[in-house]
Design an enzyme around this catalytic site. Sequence first.
Site, mmCIF file in Angstrom:
data_model
loop_
_atom_site.group_PDB
_atom_site.id
_atom_site.type_symbol
_atom_site.label_atom_id
_atom_site.label_comp_id
_atom_site.label_asym_id
_atom_site.label_seq_id
_atom_site.Cartn_x
_atom_site.Cartn_y
_atom_site.Cartn_z
ATOM 1 N N GLY A 171 0.837 -1.210 0.000
ATOM 2 C CA GLY A 171 0.000 0.000 0.000
ATOM 3 C C GLY A 171 0.867 1.253 0.000
ATOM 4 O O GLY A 171 1.916 1.281 0.629
ATOM 5 N N ARG B 143 1.057 -5.001 -5.853
ATOM 6 C CA ARG B 143 1.152 -6.253 -5.093
ATOM 7 C C ARG B 143 1.382 -7.336 -6.145
ATOM 8 O O ARG B 143 0.662 -7.395 -7.133
ATOM 9 C CB ARG B 143 -0.129 -6.498 -4.302
ATOM 10 C CG ARG B 143 -0.407 -5.348 -3.311
ATOM 11 C CD ARG B 143 -1.540 -5.671 -2.368
ATOM 12 N NE ARG B 143 -2.061 -4.476 -1.746
ATOM 13 C CZ ARG B 143 -1.622 -3.956 -0.579
ATOM 14 N NH1 ARG B 143 -0.648 -4.563 0.076
ATOM 15 N NH2 ARG B 143 -2.161 -2.873 -0.074
ATOM 16 N N ASP C 63 5.210 -5.225 5.961
ATOM 17 C CA ASP C 63 5.690 -6.569 6.297
ATOM 18 C C ASP C 63 5.805 -7.492 5.084
ATOM 19 O O ASP C 63 6.769 -8.242 4.957
ATOM 20 C CB ASP C 63 4.709 -7.229 7.287
ATOM 21 C CG ASP C 63 5.067 -6.888 8.723
ATOM 22 O OD1 ASP C 63 6.234 -6.529 8.958
ATOM 23 O OD2 ASP C 63 4.178 -6.983 9.591
ATOM 24 N N ASP D 223 -0.316 2.235 8.490
ATOM 25 C CA ASP D 223 -0.902 1.480 9.614
ATOM 26 C C ASP D 223 -0.028 1.476 10.872
ATOM 27 O O ASP D 223 -0.515 1.157 11.955
ATOM 28 C CB ASP D 223 -1.158 0.023 9.195
ATOM 29 C CG ASP D 223 -1.992 -0.063 7.932
ATOM 30 O OD1 ASP D 223 -2.824 0.839 7.714
ATOM 31 O OD2 ASP D 223 -1.808 -1.016 7.152
ATOM 32 N N ASP E 109 2.025 -0.668 11.778
ATOM 33 C CA ASP E 109 1.857 -1.990 12.383
ATOM 34 C C ASP E 109 3.076 -2.895 12.194
ATOM 35 O O ASP E 109 2.943 -4.111 12.147
ATOM 36 C CB ASP E 109 0.605 -2.662 11.795
ATOM 37 C CG ASP E 109 0.703 -2.830 10.277
ATOM 38 O OD1 ASP E 109 1.622 -2.252 9.663
ATOM 39 O OD2 ASP E 109 -0.136 -3.544 9.707
ATOM 40 N N ARG F 126 -5.841 -1.423 8.837
ATOM 41 C CA ARG F 126 -5.840 -2.886 8.628
ATOM 42 C C ARG F 126 -6.194 -3.620 9.916
ATOM 43 O O ARG F 126 -7.184 -3.321 10.546
ATOM 44 C CB ARG F 126 -4.501 -3.323 8.066
ATOM 45 C CG ARG F 126 -4.297 -2.890 6.622
ATOM 46 C CD ARG F 126 -4.013 -4.054 5.744
ATOM 47 N NE ARG F 126 -2.737 -4.654 6.072
ATOM 48 C CZ ARG F 126 -1.952 -5.244 5.195
ATOM 49 N NH1 ARG F 126 -2.316 -5.292 3.931
ATOM 50 N NH2 ARG F 126 -0.813 -5.774 5.569
HETATM 51 P P1 ATP Z 1 0.907 -2.759 3.401
HETATM 52 O O1 ATP Z 1 1.138 -2.969 4.862
HETATM 53 O O2 ATP Z 1 0.769 -1.338 3.061
HETATM 54 O O3 ATP Z 1 -0.174 -3.615 2.815
HETATM 55 P P2 ATP Z 1 2.850 -4.681 2.531
HETATM 56 O O4 ATP Z 1 4.256 -4.543 2.073
HETATM 57 O O5 ATP Z 1 2.635 -5.497 3.775
HETATM 58 O O6 ATP Z 1 2.256 -3.222 2.646
HETATM 59 P P3 ATP Z 1 1.751 -6.792 0.886
HETATM 60 O O7 ATP Z 1 0.761 -6.774 -0.222
HETATM 61 O O8 ATP Z 1 1.496 -7.711 2.016
HETATM 62 O O9 ATP Z 1 1.951 -5.286 1.352
HETATM 63 O O10 ATP Z 1 3.163 -7.209 0.256
HETATM 64 C C1 ATP Z 1 3.697 -6.519 -0.846
HETATM 65 C C2 ATP Z 1 4.285 -7.495 -1.830
HETATM 66 O O11 ATP Z 1 5.399 -8.180 -1.232
HETATM 67 C C3 ATP Z 1 3.356 -8.615 -2.274
HETATM 68 O O12 ATP Z 1 2.454 -8.222 -3.266
HETATM 69 C C4 ATP Z 1 4.348 -9.641 -2.787
HETATM 70 O O13 ATP Z 1 4.799 -9.311 -4.072
HETATM 71 C C5 ATP Z 1 5.516 -9.484 -1.819
HETATM 72 N N1 ATP Z 1 5.424 -10.532 -0.804
HETATM 73 C C6 ATP Z 1 4.589 -10.605 0.255
HETATM 74 N N2 ATP Z 1 4.771 -11.741 0.948
HETATM 75 C C7 ATP Z 1 5.735 -12.418 0.296
HETATM 76 C C8 ATP Z 1 6.373 -13.692 0.505
HETATM 77 N N3 ATP Z 1 6.059 -14.477 1.529
HETATM 78 N N4 ATP Z 1 7.324 -14.059 -0.374
HETATM 79 C C9 ATP Z 1 7.673 -13.270 -1.402
HETATM 80 N N5 ATP Z 1 7.102 -12.071 -1.657
HETATM 81 C C10 ATP Z 1 6.146 -11.657 -0.825
#
Ligand code: ATP
Length: 331
Positions: free
Chosen positions: A14, A75, A106, A130, A132, A174
Amino acid sequence: MENLKRIGVLTSGGDAPGMNAAVRAVARTALANGIECIGIRRGWQGLINCDFIQLTRASVGHLLSKGGTILYTARSEEFKTPEGRQKALVTCKMLGLDAVVAIGGDGTFRGALELSRLGVPVVGIPGTIDNDIGCTNYTIGFDSACNTAIECIDKLRDTMQSHERCSVVQVMGRDAGFLALYVGTAVGATAVLVPEHVDDFEKNVIERIRGAKLAGYTHFMVVVAEGAGTAHDVGQRIHDALGIAPTITVIGHIQRGGAPTGRDRETATRMGYYAVMALVEGQGNCVIGTQEGSIVQIPIEDALKMEKHLQMDRYNIMEIMQFGSNHEGEM
Ligand code: ATP
């Protein structure tokens, strides 16, 4: 890190106000250290697709006040697969990237860990509204998002006050209540519903509205974290219990946009600087965080295991502010 000639920077997950300031800081710190900086567009998917732009001192100019991310974000399901990550590795080799700085949450750091296991050093910067992320007190974007929600609620309060109504406002965050609690405290909410503390709706919401009414207040503000339920459901429950029909507002994605606050610009700048300096000093595979006001580096694997809990003393303070012994407050 020896022979650090070119690095990539990307934003993923995000978006959050202040991400651009972090990109600017990464690029300018790299360039100041004689390292080229490539902007990878659309997060991990951009690394798979070789979607990039060259960043220069000038091209990252005028970014501090810009919301969103000039690198776009995405994503990527493909990056979660070994095949997808192999394609990303090919891009890293083709572009000659010695390391990558990944700005996100994360999930982004889980992706960073996987890429680092393929031999590409990665440094993570926490960027999410967030707040978080366990390894850091603060994440880029939180302050801006809180201020946007506060501004909206202040406006709502004006009309609520005129009409002597109850208002239920849903804010983002979230699965965590950091944003809702911060905002609720800052606007003097009658009640705040957070996912960490949803056990007793009667006590946490209904009794508080009843108490405010008895104390002579004629309008009531309830702030709901999206992880604790929807404003519609909460409004319905208030209606069922008290016979009043609250106005419902979902602030939504507005909270992710707008010019970052000074705190987000400044924190993003420091985090961007330290992310590149970590690489220069040979400390890849870490996340940059803030702890007790200082910038720290935490190994990605450890960072992903760390948890952050809502400080219940803050929740208690929020409650006390509305119902002190003489019931005199902002309401
Ligand atoms: P936000 O907290 O704003 O949602 P975020 O970084 O946690 O941000 P996610 O959609 O969970 O958002 O993760 C971003 C991208 O990271 C995912 O779309 C994916 O490409 C990659 N990703 C997430 N988990 C994994 C994993 N276990 N292995 C490899 N890539 C991952």
